[in-house]
Design an enzyme around this catalytic site. Structure first.
Site, PDB file in Angstrom:
ATOM      1  NE  ARG A  50     -34.281 -59.829   5.635  1.00  0.00           N
ATOM      2  CZ  ARG A  50     -34.577 -58.466   5.956  1.00  0.00           C
ATOM      3  NH1 ARG A  50     -34.679 -57.646   5.162  1.00  0.00           N
ATOM      4  NH2 ARG A  50     -34.540 -58.168   7.244  1.00  0.00           N
ATOM      5  CG  ASP A  52     -24.911 -62.340   6.206  1.00  0.00           C
ATOM      6  OD1 ASP A  52     -25.563 -61.496   5.516  1.00  0.00           O
ATOM      7  OD2 ASP A  52     -24.490 -62.531   7.267  1.00  0.00           O
ATOM      8  NE  ARG A 198     -20.551 -65.035   9.415  1.00  0.00           N
ATOM      9  CZ  ARG A 198     -20.243 -64.234   8.289  1.00  0.00           C
ATOM     10  NH1 ARG A 198     -21.268 -63.986   7.513  1.00  0.00           N
ATOM     11  NH2 ARG A 198     -19.062 -63.743   7.836  1.00  0.00           N
TER      12      ARG A 198
END
Lengths: 246, 246
Positions: A50, A52, A198
């Site tokens: 999923r 972002d 990230r």
């Protein structure tokens, strides 16, 4: 009813992320709406990961159950016609076993992070790369990245919103290399924590800038503390590359 | 006064083309406006090639005269800051001789045309490639392309709006090759006629689809007649790659 396995490319730019949300457009909704317009059926489209808001996919694996009889070819063509103008494209469609699950059957996930490392900002790749205008030390970044590979408690690199049961993950690969005027970071693991890629890239950028020594990556990891984190890299440069199945 | 030589990257998507127009935004205007906001000076920004609406540049060479004393570094940084949000980026800036002219000093121009050759439409590269969903015969395209190389009357491949004195041009290179799921066409010449690259690629796509034999490229060329033309490829896939100077 047939369970279909799809691979999907998308530009994450205009979306709130993969997952259906009340407050904005999502890739999941774009695909589910296209399917409903095509078949009249409301069925959840489930993805391996999923992503972002703003995160892209080169080939996201998903599954969806369709009652209506349809060929793989027509399902792909129909979805691609009806999903427009959303920047989502169904690359492949094939029938899957009824118990095949895009998320739970997945045993490996690969991400790519693209840093445009030149003085001038991007014109053609805007929204598709993270622009860093100072020369990055790629060898130092690679040395720092190597310290994160293996089985560790990745609490430092975990979002406070992460829903994973455990912060312990096995990072199989975290490679850093030059390609033209880009610095590419490739990450592979069975699964990742929320914001893990990230967060890791954000810290690696500090190493690349010379603000952290490579071994400060290990210190950050061993701190098991979100406060030890540099910061998250922006979503623009992140691509879901591939989901691996047995 | 200093004559500055710049290389500029731009996304042609939102522009009416390079050249300043009354009826819409242009790359030239975006740069000239940024320069005026920075220096208070109104000066024409001259490019090696005047690309059409929707055509991109990886590295367009341009020149501009600036009276105000300024360093190359500050000129680049200032233009890049002020040209936003237009998708234009000044890659390099250096002083040039007073008689150096981006257009008239240029002795070679190179273009790239990107065809995305897969069934599924582009999501990530939308507006940046020409999508052709049927498998192209790249070897046939390369054979057809070879027939256009050399010094010829390119009237067939010339826009009715072309302002060139002569339709005779020397095409130095027209290569066709596969790269992943793309077919790339690379063209090099001292100069091109208006729409020449897009016209050649449009005809090559007919060869790739099997609708023209490769030697029909030569027939089209020898017809010296715009009516013999297949059609223009769309601007989306076309990139100005490089201007060559002595």
């Amino acid at each position: 009813m047939t369970r279909w396995r799809l691979t999907v490319e998308y530009d994450g730019g205009p979306f709130m992320g993969w997952q259906r949300q009340d407050h904005g457009p999502s890739v999941q909704q774009a695909l589910e709406d296209a399917l409903e317009r095509m078949t009249g059926e409301q069925a959840p489209v489930i993805a391996a990961g999923r992503t972002d808001a703003g995160v892209h996919a080169l080939a996201m694996s998903v599954h969806v159950d369709v009652v209506r009889e349809i060929t793989a070819h027509r399902l792909r063509e129909g979805l691609n016609a009806l999903v427009r103008p959303a920047p989502v494209s169904v690359l492949t469609v094939e029938p899957a076993a009824d118990d095949w699950h895009a998320r739970f059957s997945c045993v490996g996930r690969r991400y790519l992070y693209r840093i445009l490392n030149r003085r001038a900002p991007p014109a053609l790749e805007r929204g598709k790369v993270w622009h860093i205008g100072v020369d990055l030390d790629v060898a130092a970044m690679a040395a720092g990245a190597a310290m994160l590979v293996g089985r560790h408690d990745f609490t430092t690199f975990r979002s406070v919103h992460c829903q994973s049961d455990s912060p312990v993950k096995t990072l199989d690969r975290l490679d850093v290399r030059h390609k033209g005027d880009e610095v590419l970071v490739e990450a592979a693991a069975r699964s990742f924590l929320h914001h893990q890629v990230r967060s890791m890239v954000g810290c690696l950028s500090l190493v690349g800038r010379g603000q952290w020594r490579p071994d400060e990556m290990r210190k950050a990891l061993e701190a098991r503390n979100r406060a030890a984190l540099g910061f998250n890299a922006p979503p623009d440069g992140l691509y879901f590359v591939k989901a691996v199945y047995p």
